[in-house]
Design a protein around this motif. Structure first.
Motif, PDB file in Angstrom:
ATOM      1  N   ASP A  64      13.131   5.174   0.338  1.00 37.20           N
ATOM      2  CA  ASP A  64      12.760   3.797   0.014  1.00 37.20           C
ATOM      3  C   ASP A  64      11.502   3.762  -0.861  1.00 37.20           C
ATOM      4  OD1 ASP A  64      12.857   0.764   0.714  1.00 37.20           O
ATOM      5  OD2 ASP A  64      10.792   1.393   1.145  1.00 37.20           O
ATOM      6  N   PRO A  65      11.462   2.924  -1.890  1.00 37.45           N
ATOM      7  CA  PRO A  65      10.306   2.895  -2.793  1.00 37.45           C
ATOM      8  C   PRO A  65       8.984   2.558  -2.099  1.00 37.45           C
ATOM      9  CG  PRO A  65      12.183   1.803  -3.799  1.00 37.45           C
ATOM     10  CD  PRO A  65      12.579   2.086  -2.390  1.00 37.45           C
ATOM     11  N   ALA A  66       8.980   1.584  -1.190  1.00 34.67           N
ATOM     12  CA  ALA A  66       7.736   1.231  -0.506  1.00 34.67           C
ATOM     13  C   ALA A  66       7.277   2.362   0.411  1.00 34.67           C
ATOM     14  CB  ALA A  66       7.919  -0.058   0.294  1.00 34.67           C
ATOM     15  N   ALA A  67       8.230   3.045   1.021  1.00 33.28           N
ATOM     16  CA  ALA A  67       7.889   4.187   1.862  1.00 33.28           C
ATOM     17  C   ALA A  67       7.293   5.309   1.020  1.00 33.28           C
ATOM     18  CB  ALA A  67       9.126   4.679   2.597  1.00 33.28           C
ATOM     19  N   GLU A  68       7.891   5.547  -0.145  1.00 36.78           N
ATOM     20  CA  GLU A  68       7.370   6.585  -1.028  1.00 36.78           C
ATOM     21  C   GLU A  68       5.950   6.261  -1.484  1.00 36.78           C
ATOM     22  OE1 GLU A  68       9.087   9.359  -4.647  1.00 36.78           O
ATOM     23  OE2 GLU A  68      10.000   7.397  -4.285  1.00 36.78           O
ATOM     24  N   LYS A  69       5.677   4.992  -1.668  1.00 35.07           N
ATOM     25  CA  LYS A  69       4.339   4.552  -2.052  1.00 35.07           C
ATOM     26  C   LYS A  69       3.322   4.879  -0.953  1.00 35.07           C
ATOM     27  CE  LYS A  69       1.903   0.239  -3.239  1.00 35.07           C
ATOM     28  NZ  LYS A  69       2.099  -1.239  -3.422  1.00 35.07           N
ATOM     29  N   LEU A  70       3.721   4.709   0.307  1.00 36.09           N
ATOM     30  CA  LEU A  70       2.842   5.052   1.423  1.00 36.09           C
ATOM     31  C   LEU A  70       2.621   6.550   1.535  1.00 36.09           C
ATOM     32  CD1 LEU A  70       3.880   2.821   4.480  1.00 36.09           C
ATOM     33  CD2 LEU A  70       1.750   2.740   3.187  1.00 36.09           C
ATOM     34  N   LEU A  71       3.660   7.315   1.229  1.00 31.40           N
ATOM     35  CA  LEU A  71       3.591   8.770   1.365  1.00 31.40           C
ATOM     36  C   LEU A  71       2.799   9.438   0.242  1.00 31.40           C
ATOM     37  CD1 LEU A  71       7.272   9.403   2.495  1.00 31.40           C
ATOM     38  CD2 LEU A  71       5.237  10.056   3.803  1.00 31.40           C
ATOM     39  N   ALA A  72       2.786   8.843  -0.927  1.00 30.40           N
ATOM     40  CA  ALA A  72       2.207   9.485  -2.105  1.00 30.40           C
ATOM     41  C   ALA A  72       0.767   9.967  -1.901  1.00 30.40           C
ATOM     42  CB  ALA A  72       2.296   8.546  -3.304  1.00 30.40           C
ATOM     43  N   PRO A  73      -0.120   9.179  -1.279  1.00 28.37           N
ATOM     44  CA  PRO A  73      -1.510   9.652  -1.118  1.00 28.37           C
ATOM     45  C   PRO A  73      -1.645  10.899  -0.252  1.00 28.37           C
ATOM     46  CG  PRO A  73      -1.377   7.265  -0.819  1.00 28.37           C
ATOM     47  CD  PRO A  73       0.030   7.768  -0.857  1.00 28.37           C
ATOM     48  N   THR A  74      -0.636  11.230   0.526  1.00 24.42           N
ATOM     49  CA  THR A  74      -0.689  12.428   1.374  1.00 24.42           C
ATOM     50  C   THR A  74      -0.304  13.686   0.611  1.00 24.42           C
ATOM     51  OG1 THR A  74       1.616  12.342   2.144  1.00 24.42           O
ATOM     52  CG2 THR A  74      -0.002  10.974   3.308  1.00 24.42           C
ATOM     53  N   GLY A  75       0.113  13.529  -0.647  1.00 26.83           N
ATOM     54  CA  GLY A  75       0.592  14.658  -1.428  1.00 26.83           C
ATOM     55  C   GLY A  75       2.085  14.892  -1.282  1.00 26.83           C
ATOM     56  N   TRP A  76       2.745  14.009  -0.557  1.00 24.25           N
ATOM     57  CA  TRP A  76       4.195  14.142  -0.366  1.00 24.25           C
ATOM     58  C   TRP A  76       4.921  13.931  -1.685  1.00 24.25           C
ATOM     59  CZ3 TRP A  76       8.595  11.143  -1.012  1.00 24.25           C
ATOM     60  CH2 TRP A  76       9.741  11.539  -0.308  1.00 24.25           C
ATOM     61  N   THR A  77       5.888  14.758  -1.951  1.00 22.89           N
ATOM     62  CA  THR A  77       6.747  14.574  -3.120  1.00 22.89           C
ATOM     63  C   THR A  77       8.191  14.574  -2.676  1.00 22.89           C
ATOM     64  OG1 THR A  77       6.759  16.962  -3.545  1.00 22.89           O
ATOM     65  CG2 THR A  77       5.125  15.634  -4.725  1.00 22.89           C
ATOM     66  N   ARG A  78       8.953  13.742  -3.302  1.00 22.75           N
ATOM     67  CA  ARG A  78      10.365  13.641  -2.968  1.00 22.75           C
ATOM     68  C   ARG A  78      11.100  14.922  -3.363  1.00 22.75           C
ATOM     69  NH1 ARG A  78      13.877   9.380  -6.263  1.00 22.75           N
ATOM     70  NH2 ARG A  78      12.257   7.970  -5.506  1.00 22.75           N
ATOM     71  N   PRO A  79      11.978  15.431  -2.501  1.00 26.76           N
ATOM     72  CA  PRO A  79      12.823  16.555  -2.908  1.00 26.76           C
ATOM     73  C   PRO A  79      13.654  16.187  -4.132  1.00 26.76           C
ATOM     74  CG  PRO A  79      12.892  16.261  -0.533  1.00 26.76           C
ATOM     75  CD  PRO A  79      12.160  15.073  -1.090  1.00 26.76           C
ATOM     76  N   ASP A  80      14.211  17.180  -4.766  1.00 28.28           N
ATOM     77  CA  ASP A  80      15.008  16.984  -5.987  1.00 28.28           C
ATOM     78  C   ASP A  80      15.960  15.808  -5.810  1.00 28.28           C
ATOM     79  OD1 ASP A  80      16.678  17.085  -8.172  1.00 28.28           O
ATOM     80  OD2 ASP A  80      17.059  19.248  -8.028  1.00 28.28           O
ATOM     81  N   SER A  81      15.782  14.789  -6.642  1.00 30.37           N
ATOM     82  CA  SER A  81      16.534  13.542  -6.492  1.00 30.37           C
ATOM     83  C   SER A  81      18.037  13.721  -6.629  1.00 30.37           C
ATOM     84  CB  SER A  81      16.057  12.510  -7.523  1.00 30.37           C
ATOM     85  OG  SER A  81      14.739  12.110  -7.253  1.00 30.37           O
ATOM     86  N   ALA A  82      18.463  14.777  -7.282  1.00 29.08           N
ATOM     87  CA  ALA A  82      19.890  14.982  -7.529  1.00 29.08           C
ATOM     88  C   ALA A  82      20.573  15.774  -6.413  1.00 29.08           C
ATOM     89  CB  ALA A  82      20.096  15.689  -8.868  1.00 29.08           C
TER      90      ALA A  82
END
Length: 468
Positions: A64-82
């Motif tokens: 979810d985009p809002a969830a990703e926004k919360l995670l970003a400051p922790t250094g979290w990166t989404r796994p390969d989108s494909a």
């Protein structure tokens, strides 16, 4: 004990699964304090129960985009989108990190046992909407508690309430007594103990959706393995087989979903599973050796099976909401305004229209059923649908109706959407004969007279995706 003013209260979110955690992220984005109550011991507890099953949606579609926004400051990166996660990946690499960021806003081991208006049962009108919601909780240690909320978002899903084997929607006679040989989940055949349970055995799989496809494909793989000789599946379908039985085939915009249907078709074509059509289970009886005999509404009795896997869908648990005034469709048990948009008799997942807080609202203002639970008994839910639902609901709770009403949702078209994918073979989606209108496999119907076979053939739905 007096309840505090509604404006001082959090929004209670029931369930720390994908939709519940996404709702929490969107509430925070709107400046609203959430409180998540999860019955399980961890975030994503239900997802973890099918950790061995791969999704047919990519990472790019399940974050979810809002969830990703919360995670970003922790250094979290989404796994390969494909790439396509397994359920365990989704829980470990996304849901748990998100719950960690939310901290004490997420309470685990907290099962909601009831929701109402403070001091008002469902009968009382007087001053009802001015009262905050009261939420009763049973904690893992047995302690009970009640909390107050300005609004309630129920994202508890349907995983805990699978539908029974019985063709009438009720458990078949003898189903509960046969519990030791019946499961309602796709088995994890990588687990040695589970593998031994099914290896070399005859297993009936009841259901016609993606979960049944997955189970059939897993059993076929077991049959082809060194330790699985003699493994046989018996696929029990309540309807006949038509061009749409195996999903959208090559027309499916989700390749992994297409491959899943083709894997189930291959299991039948290659003789690893027999298909029994037009069979609605009325009873499950014990053979003299302890195996199970499925008895149909039409009197047919199938050869004994060692195990039965029931994958007939799920239904919402509404018991803890009975003091609220919900507006639910009498067939699907989904919100009245949403039901016509998701009716499986009319829509595949690609034809579900964009919907948000207005379609999800109830006579009891401030209550929303979201995620899989919002679909009631309809089987066509995708994660991206839930994310758009909770974005709209959070904006509506915040009073930002312009944002809440700007609902946009584009879903992949064709085929069955409820379930998970199996597509380890990269060329599975390109198999010959995998199109939407591929010929049906040869059926095996033990002990069925010619007249019954003809009746089953007539019952097969016409058209499907071929006629759409």
């Amino acid at each position: 004990m007096n309840a505090p003013a509604t404006t001082e209260l959090p929004v209670v979110v029931i369930g720390a699964g994908p939709a519940g955690l996404a709702a929490t992220a969107h509430l925070i984005d709107q400046g609203i304090e959430p409180l998540v109550l999860e019955a399980g011991p961890t975030a994503g507890a239900a997802v973890r129960e099918w950790s061995h099953v791969r999704l047919f949606s990519t990472w790019g579609e399940v974050v979810d985009p809002a969830a990703e926004k919360l995670l970003a400051p922790t250094g979290w990166t989404r796994p390969d989108s494909a790439t396509y996660p397994f359920g365990g990946d989704w829980a470990d690499l996304y849901l748990q990190p998100l719950a960690d960021v939310l901290g004490d806003r997420v309470r685990t081991g907290a099962r909601v046992t009831g929701v109402s208006r403070t001091g008002r049962d469902r009968i009382v009108d007087a001053d009802r909407e001015a009262q905050p919601f009261v939420v009763h909780i049973a904690h893992a240690g047995g302690r009970e508690e009640r909390l107050f909320a300005r609004a309630v978002i129920d994202a508890s899903g349907t995983w805990a309430t699978p539908s029974p084997a019985g063709g009438s929607g009720l458990p078949a006679l003898g189903e509960e007594a046969a519990a030791g040989r019946v499961t309602y989940r796709v088995p994890d055949l990588k687990d040695p103990a589970v593998r031994a349970r099914y290896a070399g055995k005859r297993t009936a799989v009841i259901g016609s959706g993606a979960s049944a496809f997955t189970a059939l494909a897993y059993l076929a793989d077991l049959a082809k393995s060194d330790d699985g000789a003699g493994t046989k599946g018996v696929w029990i379908l309540r309807r006949g087989i038509s061009g749409s039985t195996f999903g959208g085939g090559e027309a499916d915009q989700l390749p992994a979903r297409s491959a899943l249907g083709l894997a189930a078709k291959a299991a039948v074509d290659e003789g690893h599973a027999d298909a029994v059509t037009g069979f609605r289970t009325a009873a499950i009886e014990r053979a003299h050796d302890g195996r199970l005999i499925l008895v149909g509404e039409d009197g047919r009795r199938l050869e004994p099976a060692d195990e039965v896997i029931v994958l007939t869908g799920f239904r919402p648990d509404l018991s803890f909401l009975e003091e609220l005034r919900l507006g639910l469709d009498e067939r699907l048990q989904a919100p009245v305004a949403l039901a016509p948009l998701i009716d499986p008799n009319q829509h595949s997942c690609g034809t579900v229209y964009p919907h948000g807080h207005r379609e999800l609202s109830h006579p009891e203002q401030g209550v929303y059923l979201v995620g899989m639970k919002s679909y009631g008994r309809a089987p066509t839910f995708l994660a991206m649908t839930g994310y758009e639902q909770v974005r709209s609901v959070a904006a509506a709770i915040a009073g930002d109706l312009d944002t809440a009403d700007r609902v946009k949702l584009t879903l992949p078209e064709t085929g069955v959407c409820g379930g998970a994918g199996l597509f380890d073979a990269p060329d599975a989606a390109e198999s010959d004969g995998g199109g939407c209108c591929a010929p049906a496999p040869q059926l095996v119907q033990p002990g069925v007279p010619a007249a019954a076979k003809a009746a089953a053939a007539e019952e097969a739905p016409a058209g499907g995706c071929c006629g759409s």
